[in-house]
Design a protein around this motif. Structure first.
Motif, short mmCIF file in Angstrom:
data_model
loop_
_atom_site.label_atom_id
_atom_site.label_comp_id
_atom_site.label_asym_id
_atom_site.label_seq_id
_atom_site.Cartn_x
_atom_site.Cartn_y
_atom_site.Cartn_z
N LEU A 1 0.81 -1.21 0.00
CA LEU A 1 0.00 0.00 0.00
C LEU A 1 0.85 1.27 0.00
N LEU A 2 2.03 1.21 0.60
CA LEU A 2 2.95 2.35 0.52
C LEU A 2 3.36 2.60 -0.92
N ARG A 3 3.75 1.53 -1.61
CA ARG A 3 4.13 1.69 -3.01
C ARG A 3 2.94 2.17 -3.84
N HIS A 4 1.78 1.63 -3.57
CA HIS A 4 0.56 2.04 -4.30
C HIS A 4 0.29 3.52 -4.06
N ALA A 5 0.45 3.97 -2.81
CA ALA A 5 0.17 5.36 -2.47
C ALA A 5 1.13 6.32 -3.17
N VAL A 6 2.41 5.99 -3.17
CA VAL A 6 3.40 6.87 -3.79
C VAL A 6 3.21 6.92 -5.29
N ALA A 7 2.78 5.81 -5.87
CA ALA A 7 2.60 5.74 -7.32
C ALA A 7 1.27 6.31 -7.79
N ALA A 8 0.43 6.77 -6.86
CA ALA A 8 -0.94 7.18 -7.20
C ALA A 8 -0.99 8.60 -7.77
N GLY A 9 -0.21 8.87 -8.78
CA GLY A 9 -0.27 10.16 -9.47
C GLY A 9 -0.07 11.32 -8.53
N ASP A 10 -1.05 12.21 -8.49
CA ASP A 10 -1.02 13.34 -7.58
C ASP A 10 -2.17 13.29 -6.59
N ASP A 11 -2.61 12.07 -6.27
CA ASP A 11 -3.70 11.90 -5.32
C ASP A 11 -3.23 12.21 -3.90
N ARG A 12 -4.21 12.42 -3.02
CA ARG A 12 -3.95 12.59 -1.59
C ARG A 12 -4.24 11.27 -0.88
N VAL A 13 -3.24 10.75 -0.17
CA VAL A 13 -3.36 9.41 0.43
C VAL A 13 -2.86 9.44 1.87
N TYR A 14 -3.63 8.80 2.75
CA TYR A 14 -3.22 8.61 4.13
C TYR A 14 -3.02 7.12 4.37
N VAL A 15 -1.84 6.74 4.87
CA VAL A 15 -1.52 5.34 5.17
C VAL A 15 -1.29 5.22 6.67
N PRO B 1 -3.36 -10.52 -0.40
CA PRO B 1 -3.04 -9.78 -1.64
C PRO B 1 -3.92 -8.55 -1.82
N VAL B 2 -3.65 -7.49 -1.12
CA VAL B 2 -4.45 -6.27 -1.19
C VAL B 2 -4.04 -5.46 -2.42
N ASP B 3 -4.98 -4.63 -2.90
CA ASP B 3 -4.71 -3.88 -4.12
C ASP B 3 -5.03 -2.39 -3.99
N GLY B 4 -5.30 -1.93 -2.78
CA GLY B 4 -5.59 -0.52 -2.59
C GLY B 4 -6.98 -0.10 -2.98
N ALA B 5 -7.89 -1.06 -3.13
CA ALA B 5 -9.25 -0.70 -3.53
C ALA B 5 -10.30 -1.67 -2.97
N ARG B 6 -10.10 -2.97 -3.16
CA ARG B 6 -11.19 -3.94 -2.96
C ARG B 6 -11.32 -4.43 -1.53
N LEU B 7 -12.58 -4.75 -1.15
CA LEU B 7 -12.83 -5.61 -0.01
C LEU B 7 -12.52 -7.04 -0.43
N LEU B 8 -11.87 -7.80 0.43
CA LEU B 8 -11.55 -9.19 0.12
C LEU B 8 -12.51 -10.12 0.85
N ALA B 9 -13.01 -11.13 0.14
CA ALA B 9 -13.87 -12.14 0.74
C ALA B 9 -12.99 -13.16 1.46
N VAL B 10 -13.18 -13.29 2.77
CA VAL B 10 -12.35 -14.19 3.57
C VAL B 10 -13.15 -15.40 4.04
N ARG B 11 -14.43 -15.21 4.31
CA ARG B 11 -15.27 -16.31 4.77
C ARG B 11 -16.70 -16.03 4.33
N GLU B 12 -17.43 -17.09 4.02
CA GLU B 12 -18.82 -16.93 3.60
C GLU B 12 -19.77 -17.37 4.71
N GLY B 13 -20.96 -16.77 4.74
CA GLY B 13 -21.97 -17.11 5.71
C GLY B 13 -23.27 -16.42 5.35
N ARG B 14 -24.36 -16.77 6.06
CA ARG B 14 -25.69 -16.30 5.68
C ARG B 14 -26.37 -15.41 6.71
#
Length: 304
Positions: free
Chosen positions: A144-158, A170-183
């Protein structure tokens, strides 16, 4: 295992070598990690001393020249103390930069309340246009540090923390990850709260989603999760309780739902103690989380 903050200086030192736009601004905190980088890039590694307003102003000035500034100190000194400069120097002027904090909500209890910042994400959320990353493992912090620095001229807080999950995802700086399913409901664990949430919900019929980027919140993934489960959401954050409940409500504005926000309570704990004791006192340990999550979702303790 090393900490998230242990990754900071090595990652930024490599980025200083790779990208001539990158500059690092410090306020004494963390300066020892940049000894070599300061010799190699004396014009792009700046230590302004214990002057946090100047830290932010210097970073904004570098951004005005086309640089990609990365500012670092404890969260209480990076967000709370110079908040006016963050709001005006970066936001009002439409400048980009990366703020990287340490100490989180109460990583160093012996430092007292001056070194605690459970309200930092809530405060940053009042400003427009900031992406907010909350990694839960050193590997995620590096990504996420690398993602933040590479994010053009965006404003980012880490937001870095001593709290950590056992394994990075495997985070990507955007998505929620599905870890477990339930109802029977959806539990959203933010950053370093994931392991505690997984332990607390073991055997419960609930879906678990993992967030390391909380602004903007991945509304699409959250909506998909509640379509497959009861539309009750428990949000477990490592900072002020309820910080992201409005974001969840916005994502589900056309879906009848309930939200429970768990996190650090507002009353100040006036004993230093240890990190784990603070988590327990705020109801963020396994036993308390299981009781609070199960009670809200109407699940028996056994998970039946």
């Amino acid at each position: 295992m090393d900490t998230m903050r242990d990754r900071l200086a090595p990652v930024l030192s490599r980025l200083l070598d790779e990208d001539p736009r990158v500059a690092v601004v410090l306020a004494e905190i963390g300066k020892d990690g940049f000894t070599d980088a300061l010799r190699t890039h004396p014009d792009r590694v700046l230590n302004v001393g214990i002057r946090e307003q100047l830290l932010v102003g210097t970073g904004a000035g570098l951004a005005l020249t086309g640089m990609r500034p990365v500012l670092h100190t404890f969260a209480s000194f990076l967000v709370e103390r110079p908040f006016e400069q963050v709001k005006l120097d970066f936001g009002h002027q439409g400048l980009g930069g990366v703020l990287v904090s340490a100490a989180a909500s109460f990583d160093w209890p012996a430092g007292g309340f001056t070194h605690m910042s459970p309200g930092d994400v809530a405060l940053m959320s009042t400003l427009d246009g900031w992406t907010i990353h909350v990694p839960g493992h050193p590997d995620e912090a590096e990504t996420l540090l690398r993602h933040a620095v590479a994010a053009g001229d965006d404003r980012v807080y880490v937001r870095l923390s001593l709290q950590s999950n056992a394994t990075g995802l495997p985070v990507d700086g955007a998505r929620l990850l599905a870890v477990r399913e339930g109802r029977r409901g959806v539990v959203v664990a933010v950053g370093p709260m994931l392991d505690a949430v997984l332990d607390a919900t073991e055997g419960l019929d609930v879906a678990v989603r993992y967030a390391t980027t909380v602004r903007p919140l991945d509304a699409g993934a959250l909506r998909a999760a509640v379509r497959s489960a009861t539309p009750d959401v428990v949000l477990v954050e490592p900072y002020l309780a309820g910080t992201s409940t409005a974001a969840v409500n916005d994502a589900l504005s056309d879906v009848p739902h309930r939200v429970l926000g768990l996190g650090v309570a507002r009353p100040e704990l006036r004993r230093y103690g240890q990190l784990d004791e603070h988590l327990a006192a705020h109801g963020l340990d396994r036993a308390a989380l299981r009781e609070r999550i199960g009670g809200f979702l109407g699940l028996p303790p056994s998970g039946g």
